[in-house]
Design an enzyme around this catalytic site. Structure first.
Site, PDB file in Angstrom:
ATOM      1  N   SER A  20      38.715  45.494  48.059  1.00  0.00           N
ATOM      2  CA  SER A  20      37.553  46.141  47.338  1.00  0.00           C
ATOM      3  C   SER A  20      36.917  45.137  46.357  1.00  0.00           C
ATOM      4  O   SER A  20      35.431  44.779  46.779  1.00  0.00           O
ATOM      5  CB  SER A  20      37.349  47.403  46.533  1.00  0.00           C
ATOM      6  OG  SER A  20      38.075  47.414  45.617  1.00  0.00           O
ATOM      7  N   ASN A  21      37.383  44.506  45.768  1.00  0.00           N
ATOM      8  CA  ASN A  21      36.835  43.205  44.755  1.00  0.00           C
ATOM      9  C   ASN A  21      36.256  42.119  45.873  1.00  0.00           C
ATOM     10  O   ASN A  21      35.578  41.166  46.205  1.00  0.00           O
ATOM     11  CB  ASN A  21      37.350  42.044  44.152  1.00  0.00           C
ATOM     12  CG  ASN A  21      38.156  43.193  43.204  1.00  0.00           C
ATOM     13  OD1 ASN A  21      36.779  43.142  41.977  1.00  0.00           O
ATOM     14  ND2 ASN A  21      38.826  43.942  42.482  1.00  0.00           N
ATOM     15  N   ARG A  69      57.572  31.417  47.716  1.00  0.00           N
ATOM     16  CA  ARG A  69      56.920  30.351  47.233  1.00  0.00           C
ATOM     17  C   ARG A  69      56.183  29.237  47.363  1.00  0.00           C
ATOM     18  O   ARG A  69      54.789  29.376  48.115  1.00  0.00           O
ATOM     19  CB  ARG A  69      56.845  30.546  45.728  1.00  0.00           C
ATOM     20  CG  ARG A  69      55.439  30.201  44.778  1.00  0.00           C
ATOM     21  CD  ARG A  69      55.535  30.179  42.924  1.00  0.00           C
ATOM     22  NE  ARG A  69      56.117  31.213  42.910  1.00  0.00           N
ATOM     23  CZ  ARG A  69      56.107  32.771  42.339  1.00  0.00           C
ATOM     24  NH1 ARG A  69      54.990  33.120  43.093  1.00  0.00           N
ATOM     25  NH2 ARG A  69      57.454  33.195  42.177  1.00  0.00           N
ATOM     26  N   MET A  94      48.375  39.476  44.147  1.00  0.00           N
ATOM     27  CA  MET A  94      49.513  40.008  43.348  1.00  0.00           C
ATOM     28  C   MET A  94      50.714  39.401  43.320  1.00  0.00           C
ATOM     29  O   MET A  94      51.614  39.320  42.559  1.00  0.00           O
ATOM     30  CB  MET A  94      49.909  41.601  44.072  1.00  0.00           C
ATOM     31  CG  MET A  94      48.754  42.699  44.135  1.00  0.00           C
ATOM     32  SD  MET A  94      48.126  42.551  42.354  1.00  0.00           S
ATOM     33  CE  MET A  94      49.173  43.896  41.146  1.00  0.00           C
ATOM     34  N   ILE A  96      52.028  35.256  41.469  1.00  0.00           N
ATOM     35  CA  ILE A  96      51.749  34.880  41.090  1.00  0.00           C
ATOM     36  C   ILE A  96      52.179  32.783  41.364  1.00  0.00           C
ATOM     37  O   ILE A  96      52.713  32.337  42.201  1.00  0.00           O
ATOM     38  CB  ILE A  96      53.120  34.489  40.022  1.00  0.00           C
ATOM     39  CG1 ILE A  96      52.637  35.655  39.260  1.00  0.00           C
ATOM     40  CG2 ILE A  96      52.483  32.846  38.840  1.00  0.00           C
ATOM     41  CD1 ILE A  96      53.754  35.786  37.787  1.00  0.00           C
ATOM     42  N   LEU A  97      50.969  31.872  41.112  1.00  0.00           N
ATOM     43  CA  LEU A  97      50.977  30.880  41.525  1.00  0.00           C
ATOM     44  C   LEU A  97      51.626  29.578  40.931  1.00  0.00           C
ATOM     45  O   LEU A  97      51.137  30.143  39.672  1.00  0.00           O
ATOM     46  CB  LEU A  97      49.161  30.345  41.883  1.00  0.00           C
ATOM     47  CG  LEU A  97      49.034  31.037  43.382  1.00  0.00           C
ATOM     48  CD1 LEU A  97      47.085  30.925  43.034  1.00  0.00           C
ATOM     49  CD2 LEU A  97      49.566  30.713  44.142  1.00  0.00           C
ATOM     50  N   ASN A 111      40.197  33.816  38.344  1.00  0.00           N
ATOM     51  CA  ASN A 111      40.870  35.093  38.454  1.00  0.00           C
ATOM     52  C   ASN A 111      40.549  36.891  38.219  1.00  0.00           C
ATOM     53  O   ASN A 111      39.716  36.731  37.123  1.00  0.00           O
ATOM     54  CB  ASN A 111      42.490  35.357  38.274  1.00  0.00           C
ATOM     55  CG  ASN A 111      43.836  36.680  38.686  1.00  0.00           C
ATOM     56  OD1 ASN A 111      43.765  37.356  40.051  1.00  0.00           O
ATOM     57  ND2 ASN A 111      44.008  37.140  37.308  1.00  0.00           N
ATOM     58  N   HIS A 113      40.859  40.216  36.367  1.00  0.00           N
ATOM     59  CA  HIS A 113      42.403  40.813  35.669  1.00  0.00           C
ATOM     60  C   HIS A 113      42.117  42.399  34.994  1.00  0.00           C
ATOM     61  O   HIS A 113      40.777  42.554  34.161  1.00  0.00           O
ATOM     62  CB  HIS A 113      42.880  40.227  34.348  1.00  0.00           C
ATOM     63  CG  HIS A 113      44.155  40.271  34.073  1.00  0.00           C
ATOM     64  ND1 HIS A 113      45.199  40.908  34.679  1.00  0.00           N
ATOM     65  CD2 HIS A 113      44.519  41.412  32.715  1.00  0.00           C
ATOM     66  CE1 HIS A 113      46.061  41.425  34.180  1.00  0.00           C
ATOM     67  NE2 HIS A 113      45.570  42.033  32.848  1.00  0.00           N
ATOM     68  N   SER A 140      38.547  42.067  33.340  1.00  0.00           N
ATOM     69  CA  SER A 140      37.681  40.480  32.441  1.00  0.00           C
ATOM     70  C   SER A 140      38.111  39.717  33.985  1.00  0.00           C
ATOM     71  O   SER A 140      39.314  39.607  35.456  1.00  0.00           O
ATOM     72  CB  SER A 140      39.043  39.205  31.447  1.00  0.00           C
ATOM     73  OG  SER A 140      39.053  40.772  30.734  1.00  0.00           O
ATOM     74  N   ASP A 149      47.237  34.288  33.049  1.00  0.00           N
ATOM     75  CA  ASP A 149      46.271  36.073  33.009  1.00  0.00           C
ATOM     76  C   ASP A 149      45.963  34.863  31.284  1.00  0.00           C
ATOM     77  O   ASP A 149      45.209  35.773  30.388  1.00  0.00           O
ATOM     78  CB  ASP A 149      46.630  37.187  32.454  1.00  0.00           C
ATOM     79  CG  ASP A 149      46.743  37.375  34.231  1.00  0.00           C
ATOM     80  OD1 ASP A 149      46.524  37.197  34.795  1.00  0.00           O
ATOM     81  OD2 ASP A 149      47.975  38.394  34.037  1.00  0.00           O
ATOM     82  N   GLU A 178      34.873  45.895  37.859  1.00  0.00           N
ATOM     83  CA  GLU A 178      35.614  45.059  38.544  1.00  0.00           C
ATOM     84  C   GLU A 178      34.455  44.256  39.696  1.00  0.00           C
ATOM     85  O   GLU A 178      33.953  42.879  39.805  1.00  0.00           O
ATOM     86  CB  GLU A 178      36.778  44.868  39.037  1.00  0.00           C
ATOM     87  CG  GLU A 178      37.784  45.083  37.987  1.00  0.00           C
ATOM     88  CD  GLU A 178      39.150  45.302  38.383  1.00  0.00           C
ATOM     89  OE1 GLU A 178      39.731  44.602  39.999  1.00  0.00           O
ATOM     90  OE2 GLU A 178      39.632  46.519  38.069  1.00  0.00           O
TER      91      GLU A 178
HETATM   92  C1  GRF Z   1      42.438  45.836  40.751  1.00  0.00           C
HETATM   93  O1  GRF Z   1      42.116  46.263  40.190  1.00  0.00           O
HETATM   94  C2  GRF Z   1      42.498  44.161  40.854  1.00  0.00           C
HETATM   95  O2  GRF Z   1      42.193  44.085  39.484  1.00  0.00           O
HETATM   96  C3  GRF Z   1      44.246  44.178  39.933  1.00  0.00           C
HETATM   97  O3  GRF Z   1      44.588  44.241  41.280  1.00  0.00           O
HETATM   98  C4  GRF Z   1      43.367  45.698  42.022  1.00  0.00           C
HETATM   99  C5  GRF Z   1      42.947  45.089  43.708  1.00  0.00           C
HETATM  100  O4  GRF Z   1      41.497  45.840  44.196  1.00  0.00           O
HETATM  101  N1  GRF Z   1      44.507  43.440  39.738  1.00  0.00           N
HETATM  102  P1  GRF Z   1      41.427  45.837  45.493  1.00  0.00           P
HETATM  103  O5  GRF Z   1      42.247  44.827  46.587  1.00  0.00           O
HETATM  104  O6  GRF Z   1      40.323  44.175  45.221  1.00  0.00           O
HETATM  105  O7  GRF Z   1      40.917  46.028  45.949  1.00  0.00           O
END
Ligand code: GRF
Length: 193
Positions: A20-21, A69, A94, A96-97, A111, A113, A140, A149, A178
């Site tokens: 969704s982001n 990785r 999800m 870690i790089l 990123n 968070h 954030s 983070d 977000e």
């Molecule tokens: C978001 O809440 C982001 O902050 C967290 O995971 C969720 C991911 O949502 N790290 P989406 O995949 O962007 O819908």
């Protein structure tokens, strides 16, 4: 919307799931006067729902299974180079790089968070905020460094935690902000000295 000071920046987005982001970033990038072009989406999960947003927007996308990785990072680095990426945005990514990846890419990585950093780095941010009876939580956008983070915060927005809130309702409220602050943080990052 802000004036575009020059050529639009090429953005890659890394996701792991719902996306969704990513959707909100695509929406912003589609504005005529946006500062960015999203040209590449990579997911460590080939079945991530978010990959659909990329393909319906005709953005090149790749599902790269996270076998290790190092192999994921090497394949991603090749693509980042090929697509001439200026900024990498992690959005619900999800994994870690490694420090090695960050060094080799050498361009900014941002990123999102779901907490008011430096509070609640890592996972389960909403339940930790509720358990601690915090009055506020939020989201954030920060620069990615090799410390989880912990990079410089670019933008934050807070929301009130009501007595009636639970993890589900708080998650929903924070997700909404977000979507609002990620594009704003990119604009701030690109336009502030
Ligand atoms: C978001 O809440 C982001 O902050 C967290 O995971 C969720 C991911 O949502 N790290 P989406 O995949 O962007 O819908």
């Amino acid at each position: 919307m802000e004036k575009c000071p020059g050529k639009k920046k090429n953005i890659a987005v890394f996701i792991s799931g719902r996306g969704s982001n990513l959707k909100s970033l695509i929406k912003y990038s589609n504005h005529k006067r946006s500062l960015i072009n999203i040209v590449l989406v990579i997911s460590n999960n080939p079945n991530a729902h978010g990959l659909k947003y990329a393909s319906s927007s005709k953005i090149k996308s790749y599902g790269i299974k996270f076998k290790s990785r190092i192999s994921f990072e090497n394949q991603s680095l090749k693509l980042l180079k090929k697509f001439n990426i200026d900024i990498l945005c992690l959005a619900g990514f999800m994994k870690i790089l490694s420090g090695n990846f960050i060094k080799k890419f050498s361009k900014p990585i941002l990123n999102i968070h779901p907490s008011l950093l430096p509070k609640y780095k890592g996972l389960n941010t909403h339940s930790r905020a509720i358990k601690n009876k915090d009055k506020y939580s939020g989201a954030s956008i920060h620069k990615v460094t090799k410390r989880l983070d912990s990079g410089k915060i670019i933008l934050q927005k807070k929301v009130k935690i009501l007595k009636t809130d639970n993890v589900k309702s708080l998650k929903k409220k924070i997700l909404k902000i977000e979507h609002e602050i990620y594009p704003k943080a990119i604009i701030k990052f690109l336009t502030s000295p």
